[in-house]
Design a protein around this motif. Structure first.
Motif, PDB file in Angstrom:
ATOM      1  N   ASP A 248     -41.217 138.205 -86.351  1.00  0.00           N
ATOM      2  CA  ASP A 248     -40.953 139.693 -86.640  1.00  0.00           C
ATOM      3  C   ASP A 248     -39.683 140.126 -86.375  1.00  0.00           C
ATOM      4  O   ASP A 248     -39.338 140.100 -85.051  1.00  0.00           O
ATOM      5  CB  ASP A 248     -41.813 140.454 -86.071  1.00  0.00           C
ATOM      6  N   THR A 249     -38.688 140.277 -87.396  1.00  0.00           N
ATOM      7  CA  THR A 249     -37.329 140.441 -86.778  1.00  0.00           C
ATOM      8  C   THR A 249     -37.037 141.891 -86.482  1.00  0.00           C
ATOM      9  O   THR A 249     -36.077 142.144 -85.886  1.00  0.00           O
ATOM     10  CB  THR A 249     -36.645 140.280 -88.314  1.00  0.00           C
ATOM     11  N   ALA A 274     -31.157 132.837 -86.963  1.00  0.00           N
ATOM     12  CA  ALA A 274     -30.210 133.845 -87.839  1.00  0.00           C
ATOM     13  C   ALA A 274     -29.552 134.895 -86.743  1.00  0.00           C
ATOM     14  O   ALA A 274     -29.809 134.963 -85.458  1.00  0.00           O
ATOM     15  CB  ALA A 274     -31.037 134.664 -88.804  1.00  0.00           C
ATOM     16  N   MET A 275     -28.446 135.334 -87.389  1.00  0.00           N
ATOM     17  CA  MET A 275     -27.795 136.300 -86.643  1.00  0.00           C
ATOM     18  C   MET A 275     -26.989 137.356 -87.591  1.00  0.00           C
ATOM     19  O   MET A 275     -27.258 137.360 -88.783  1.00  0.00           O
ATOM     20  CB  MET A 275     -26.495 135.538 -85.847  1.00  0.00           C
ATOM     21  N   TYR A 276     -26.293 138.277 -86.924  1.00  0.00           N
ATOM     22  CA  TYR A 276     -25.642 139.345 -87.840  1.00  0.00           C
ATOM     23  C   TYR A 276     -24.037 139.359 -87.296  1.00  0.00           C
ATOM     24  O   TYR A 276     -23.855 140.181 -86.440  1.00  0.00           O
ATOM     25  CB  TYR A 276     -26.255 140.538 -87.539  1.00  0.00           C
ATOM     26  N   GLU A 301     -31.079 143.372 -88.141  1.00  0.00           N
ATOM     27  CA  GLU A 301     -30.045 142.992 -89.248  1.00  0.00           C
ATOM     28  C   GLU A 301     -29.956 141.428 -89.092  1.00  0.00           C
ATOM     29  O   GLU A 301     -29.894 140.759 -88.067  1.00  0.00           O
ATOM     30  CB  GLU A 301     -28.759 143.680 -88.979  1.00  0.00           C
ATOM     31  N   SER A 302     -29.512 140.878 -90.361  1.00  0.00           N
ATOM     32  CA  SER A 302     -29.192 139.461 -90.263  1.00  0.00           C
ATOM     33  C   SER A 302     -27.995 139.199 -91.434  1.00  0.00           C
ATOM     34  O   SER A 302     -28.535 139.803 -92.442  1.00  0.00           O
ATOM     35  CB  SER A 302     -30.569 138.704 -90.620  1.00  0.00           C
ATOM     36  N   CYS A 346     -27.486 139.729 -82.613  1.00  0.00           N
ATOM     37  CA  CYS A 346     -29.009 139.739 -83.149  1.00  0.00           C
ATOM     38  C   CYS A 346     -29.418 138.279 -83.177  1.00  0.00           C
ATOM     39  O   CYS A 346     -30.162 138.217 -84.283  1.00  0.00           O
ATOM     40  CB  CYS A 346     -29.028 140.501 -84.581  1.00  0.00           C
ATOM     41  N   THR A 347     -29.487 137.532 -82.285  1.00  0.00           N
ATOM     42  CA  THR A 347     -29.584 136.170 -82.315  1.00  0.00           C
ATOM     43  C   THR A 347     -30.986 135.881 -81.935  1.00  0.00           C
ATOM     44  O   THR A 347     -31.493 134.745 -81.968  1.00  0.00           O
ATOM     45  CB  THR A 347     -28.765 135.175 -81.358  1.00  0.00           C
TER      46      THR A 347
END
Length: 441
Positions: A248-249, A274-276, A301-302, A346-347
């Protein structure tokens, strides 16, 4: 030789802080034997200006804006027992038991369980590099090891890209590990070696546009899919190689999730992340690698696929080690440090994995990978293979909290009951007196 940049000196390609942009760019293209252009010079000068003011690092692709392209994950649907994995998120429940103790510090690349970071260029193919990073780790980690692949652990991102035709695996226009791994499992027969199919996205893009596949070079006797399969969550008859650790991001990692990722890494298993980067792209692009990056995440966000390959302490701060796909001269020899528990860039909103062949759900620590003397400017702090005990389980905390609430509730109820009895007694005595008074009258 790749040296740090600072306000005082910028030594990559013999560029100094006193050089004008034109002079610095001329040195840069000569050093890296690049073809100069007005657009690349504009990007380079912008990056050079940022470094002069903020400090940081030039690297080989400081003259291009790398395209970190990552498809936003759709929500998992439960309307069907036969989900469409090209349109919805398909993964298995996490079957791996958390460890009672993990290593205090672990680096998969130091342990020989992660390949050298490669360079994606100005193609939005981070999804392919992130997927192959996890697959390569699985080949290095699997038991028993395939003798053919034990010598060919550098896998081909181009083979995956050129033979994938799906919205979530879309060549230089982005993709995602979960969809790529599921697509690979359904459509591919084997992984392929980088030696056989080299990364050349510009030359091979016309073939992909015409949906022409690249032929497999590996012989059938060496075909390999380097993972185990499990039932897809919500389905009893469909299989997936993808295990969902944090799906759940919209939410950041809990302490339980952080411990579980550490449990994977302490067992020698990489985790897709994932990251932004757009949170602060200039700062990310000029990352020096000598300390962690702590940039607040703006929300769900990604835009970039990367890989968790370790954790530990950097300058006394607990950090994740993240493998990027911008080459070895970016960051800490191609790797990034972000503080644990702060969701920097956002990692801490996405974590999936595959389980290598031969991996057991209840395995203990992967032997001899937790002790690292280190000492370089890009390295984690040294340790001696210490382990750390699992923190208090969350359910115990909740039981304690619930017990406390119930205790307070009981005390409140008892207090109300006692208060009512006292009140009733006070009201009852005057009534007797009044009645007696009336009789007497």
């Amino acid at each position: 030789m790749y040296l740090l940049c600072s306000v005082q000196q910028i030594l990559v390609a013999n560029i100094s802080a006193s050089d004008s942009c034109d002079v610095a760019y001329e040195k840069f293209v000569s050093f890296y034997q690049k073809q100069p252009s007005a657009s690349s010079q504009s990007i380079f000068c912008s990056q050079l200006q940022y470094i002069a003011i903020n400090g940081g690092k030039l690297f080989k692709n400081s003259d291009i804006n790398i395209a970190p392209s990552f498809r936003r994950l759709p929500k998992r649907k439960f309307s069907s027992s036969t989900p469409n994995c090209s349109e919805e998120l398909c993964f298995s429940f996490d079957p791996v038991k958390p460890l009672k103790r993990t290593y205090k510090s672990i680096s998969l690349y130091e342990a020989g369980l992660s390949t050298v970071p490669k360079q994606q260029g100005d193609c939005g193919s981070c999804w392919a590099f992130g997927t192959m990073a996890v697959f390569e780790n699985s080949v290095l980690r699997q038991k028993p090891a395939n003798t053919f692949w034990s010598q060919k652990t550098d896998l081909s991102e181009q083979y995956l890209m050129s033979n994938s035709f799906d919205y979530f695996t879309s060549y230089c226009e982005g993709g995602d590990f979960v969809f790529a791994a599921n697509y690979f499992n359904e459509q591919f027969q084997t992984i392929e070696s980088e030696t056989n199919v080299k990364y050349d996205y510009a030359a091979l893009e016309p073939m992909w546009n015409q949906k022409q596949k690249i032929q497999t070079v590996v012989q059938p006797e060496n075909y390999l899919k380097p993972y185990q399969l499990f039932n897809i969550e919500g389905s009893s008859n469909m299989k997936t190689p993808v295990v969902g650790i944090h799906t759940d991001t919209r939410k950041t990692f809990s302490k339980i999730t952080i411990w579980q990722i550490k449990s994977y890494l302490s067992r020698g298993v990489a985790v897709s992340a994932a990251m932004y980067t757009e949170t602060d792209y200039p700062k990310f692009k000029a990352y020096s690698g000598t300390k962690s990056l702590d940039v607040k995440c703006p929300g769900d966000e990604s835009d970039h696929q990367v890989t968790f390959v370790g954790y530990g302490y950097k300058n006394g701060e607990e950090v994740w080690i993240i493998k990027n796909s911008w080459g070895q001269d970016w960051g800490a020899n191609g790797y990034l440090y972000v503080p644990i528990g702060k969701d920097s860039y956002c990692t801490e909103r996405y974590a999936f994995a595959i389980l290598p062949i031969g991996f057991q759900f209840n395995e203990e620590l992967y032997s001899n990978i937790g002790s690292h003397e280190r000492g370089g400017i890009f390295d984690l702090d040294s340790d001696n293979g210490e382990t750390v005990k699992r923190p208090l389980q969350q359910w115990i905390v909740w039981v304690s909290v619930l017990g406390g609430v119930l205790a307070v509730g009981i005390i409140v109820i008892i207090s109300i009951c006692i208060s009512k009895k006292i009140k009733n007694k006070k009201e009852y005595k005057p009534m007797i007196i009044d009645t007696a008074f009336e009789v007497m009258r």
